[in-house]
Design an enzyme around this catalytic site. Structure first.
Site, PDB file in Angstrom:
ATOM      1  N   SER A  11       0.855  -1.192   0.000  1.00 36.70           N
ATOM      2  CA  SER A  11       0.000   0.000   0.000  1.00 36.70           C
ATOM      3  C   SER A  11       0.882   1.231   0.000  1.00 36.70           C
ATOM      4  O   SER A  11       2.036   1.186   0.460  1.00 36.70           O
ATOM      5  CB  SER A  11      -0.881   0.019   1.259  1.00 36.70           C
ATOM      6  OG  SER A  11      -1.534   1.271   1.383  1.00 36.70           O
ATOM      7  N   TYR A  29      -2.203  -0.866  10.554  1.00 37.63           N
ATOM      8  CA  TYR A  29      -2.282  -1.243   9.131  1.00 37.63           C
ATOM      9  C   TYR A  29      -1.048  -0.778   8.357  1.00 37.63           C
ATOM     10  O   TYR A  29      -0.429  -1.546   7.612  1.00 37.63           O
ATOM     11  CB  TYR A  29      -3.550  -0.635   8.538  1.00 37.63           C
ATOM     12  CG  TYR A  29      -3.716  -0.848   7.043  1.00 37.63           C
ATOM     13  CD1 TYR A  29      -4.257  -2.039   6.552  1.00 37.63           C
ATOM     14  CD2 TYR A  29      -3.362   0.136   6.125  1.00 37.63           C
ATOM     15  CE1 TYR A  29      -4.424  -2.233   5.175  1.00 37.63           C
ATOM     16  CE2 TYR A  29      -3.520  -0.052   4.760  1.00 37.63           C
ATOM     17  CZ  TYR A  29      -4.059  -1.241   4.292  1.00 37.63           C
ATOM     18  OH  TYR A  29      -4.217  -1.423   2.938  1.00 37.63           O
TER      19      TYR A  29
HETATM   20  P1  NAD Z   1     -11.589  -6.009  -0.099  1.00 31.69           P
HETATM   21  O1  NAD Z   1     -12.298  -5.849   1.179  1.00 31.69           O
HETATM   22  O2  NAD Z   1     -12.386  -6.166  -1.321  1.00 31.69           O
HETATM   23  O3  NAD Z   1     -10.583  -7.244  -0.024  1.00 31.69           O
HETATM   24  C1  NAD Z   1      -9.951  -7.647   1.153  1.00 31.69           C
HETATM   25  C2  NAD Z   1     -10.243  -9.115   1.336  1.00 31.69           C
HETATM   26  O4  NAD Z   1      -9.440  -9.624   2.410  1.00 31.69           O
HETATM   27  C3  NAD Z   1     -11.677  -9.444   1.732  1.00 31.69           C
HETATM   28  O5  NAD Z   1     -12.503  -9.610   0.603  1.00 31.69           O
HETATM   29  C4  NAD Z   1     -11.516 -10.756   2.490  1.00 31.69           C
HETATM   30  O6  NAD Z   1     -11.829 -11.837   1.656  1.00 31.69           O
HETATM   31  C5  NAD Z   1     -10.033 -10.816   2.796  1.00 31.69           C
HETATM   32  N1  NAD Z   1      -9.777 -11.092   4.214  1.00 31.69           N
HETATM   33  C6  NAD Z   1      -9.780 -10.213   5.244  1.00 31.69           C
HETATM   34  N2  NAD Z   1      -9.531 -10.888   6.377  1.00 31.69           N
HETATM   35  C7  NAD Z   1      -9.359 -12.190   6.059  1.00 31.69           C
HETATM   36  C8  NAD Z   1      -9.074 -13.357   6.792  1.00 31.69           C
HETATM   37  N3  NAD Z   1      -8.877 -13.333   8.126  1.00 31.69           N
HETATM   38  N4  NAD Z   1      -9.004 -14.544   6.130  1.00 31.69           N
HETATM   39  C9  NAD Z   1      -9.202 -14.601   4.785  1.00 31.69           C
HETATM   40  N5  NAD Z   1      -9.453 -13.510   4.047  1.00 31.69           N
HETATM   41  C10 NAD Z   1      -9.528 -12.323   4.687  1.00 31.69           C
HETATM   42  O7  NAD Z   1     -10.610  -4.738  -0.222  1.00 31.69           O
HETATM   43  P2  NAD Z   1      -9.380  -4.399  -1.186  1.00 31.69           P
HETATM   44  O8  NAD Z   1      -9.180  -2.953  -1.004  1.00 31.69           O
HETATM   45  O9  NAD Z   1      -9.550  -4.952  -2.514  1.00 31.69           O
HETATM   46  O10 NAD Z   1      -8.167  -5.119  -0.455  1.00 31.69           O
HETATM   47  C11 NAD Z   1      -7.237  -5.921  -1.130  1.00 31.69           C
HETATM   48  C12 NAD Z   1      -5.830  -5.548  -0.688  1.00 31.69           C
HETATM   49  O11 NAD Z   1      -5.548  -4.234  -1.155  1.00 31.69           O
HETATM   50  C13 NAD Z   1      -5.613  -5.523   0.818  1.00 31.69           C
HETATM   51  O12 NAD Z   1      -4.361  -6.105   1.118  1.00 31.69           O
HETATM   52  C14 NAD Z   1      -5.575  -4.042   1.121  1.00 31.69           C
HETATM   53  O13 NAD Z   1      -4.810  -3.771   2.276  1.00 31.69           O
HETATM   54  C15 NAD Z   1      -4.903  -3.526  -0.119  1.00 31.69           C
HETATM   55  N6  NAD Z   1      -5.040  -2.093  -0.354  1.00 31.69           N
HETATM   56  C16 NAD Z   1      -6.255  -1.530  -0.551  1.00 31.69           C
HETATM   57  C17 NAD Z   1      -6.350  -0.166  -0.750  1.00 31.69           C
HETATM   58  C18 NAD Z   1      -7.678   0.503  -0.948  1.00 31.69           C
HETATM   59  O14 NAD Z   1      -7.727   1.733  -0.944  1.00 31.69           O
HETATM   60  N7  NAD Z   1      -8.761  -0.227  -1.141  1.00 31.69           N
HETATM   61  C19 NAD Z   1      -5.190   0.630  -0.749  1.00 31.69           C
HETATM   62  C20 NAD Z   1      -3.960   0.022  -0.559  1.00 31.69           C
HETATM   63  C21 NAD Z   1      -3.885  -1.336  -0.350  1.00 31.69           C
END
Ligand code: NAD
Ligand code: MG
Length: 292
Positions: free
Chosen positions: A184, A197
């Protein structure tokens, strides 16, 4: 035809829309774009076998769709409560003519992480792309209110699971295999409310860089993607307070959040042999925010 990226997708203001973590895609207003109608494959991952954690929604869903349309068979992991989102992704992978495997379960459990890899290898007949993408993000304003339980759960989900799944996968990965970790912008530009985080994301960057050097001679590449603000269920489920959801993405030079469809091509590039000399890298997609 060139498209103006500032006008390509919705910009703030967005309505307040609290929901419980891990959240649901169709509750979001607007519903995110994962490339369902737009992503066109060109056989860039023909015959590959991929495991994507957090593959039900958000960035992982867009990556699953893109990988399948590029010719890969895809296993997705997600939490059991996310079955509705996961079923849609399974149907989209199958519609692309690829094998789809649904492997629900909680990654904070080391034994489950080992089982997840074993089940993937059995169902797909191998594994050569691992995307560690599942994540937990809960904003807390003051360190005094950040509980050990949350700190532990965030590290287990984001860091330990990445370690456990990768360690279990390693003996199965052939030369040419690729690992992509979702870091991130928070790793280098931490928000005050995301103390736990942001720390996990910095750990993921170091993990990526160390492992890349360790396994390069085996012909295995390890890279990280660093998203900026992306419109996914992670954010309205406590990832941001609701007043920040209303203006989510407004602080970027682009003036809007990214949509998952906009980052999937980066994962395709890093997964495929096209990026054969890239390892230990951190690749941003931030709407113009600086990574360092
Ligand atoms: P999202 O909520 O769609 O995806 C995150 C997923 O993590 C969930 O769908 C869930 O299936 C999974 N998860 C959480 N806890 C879990 C557990 N204990 N066991 C199994 N699965 C688990 O959101 P996203 O934003 O697509 O997130 C995907 C990645 O992107 C993450 O690592 C997040 O930190 C990273 N990210 C997101 C952003 C943003 O702005 N959305 C920015 C930077 C990084
Ligand atoms: Mg989800």
């Amino acid at each position: 035809m060139p498209q103006d990226p500032t006008k390509q997708y919705p910009a703030p203001p967005f309505p307040r829309q609290p929901q419980e973590a891990p959240g649901d895609t169709h509750t979001m207003i607007p519903v995110p774009d994962h490339g369902e109608q737009t992503y066109r494959g060109h056989d860039r991952l023909g015959g590959r076998k991929a495991l994507i954690t957090g593959g039900d929604s958000g960035i992982g869903r867009a990556v699953a769709i893109a990988f399948a349309r590029e010719g890969a068979d895809v296993a997705i992991n997600y939490l059991p409560s996310e079955e509705n989102d996961a079923r849609e992704v399974i149907a989209l992978i199958e519609a692309a003519g690829r094998k789809a495997v649904a492997l629900p379960g909680d990654l904070t459990d080391e034994a489950f992480c080992e089982r997840l890899v074993a089940d993937t290898v059995q169902a797909l007949g191998g594994l050569d792309i691992l995307v560690n993408n599942a994540g937990k993000q809960q904003a807390v304003e003051a360190i005094a209110d950040l509980t050990t339980a949350q700190f532990d759960a965030t590290f287990r989900t984001n860091v330990y699971a990445t370690f456990w799944v990768t360690k279990a996968a390693m003996p199965h990965l052939p030369a040419g295999a690729t690992i992509i970790n979702t870091a991130s912008i928070q790793a280098s530009q931490p928000s005050p409310m995301l103390l736990d985080y942001a720390s996990t994301k910095a750990a993921i960057v170091a993990f990526t860089q160390a492992l890349a050097q360790q396994v390069a001679e085996q012909g295995i590449r390890v890279n990280a993607v660093a998203p900026g603000p992306y419109w996914t269920p992670l954010q309205p489920t406590g990832g941001q307070p609701q007043d920040k959801i209303e203006k989510f993405g407004s602080g970027t030079p682009m003036g809007r959040p990214g949509q998952p469809a906009e980052i999937a091509p980066l994962y395709v590039f890093l997964a495929s042999s096209e990026s054969s000399y890239s390892t230990g890298g951190v690749f941003g997609s931030t709407g113009g925010l600086l990574l360092s």
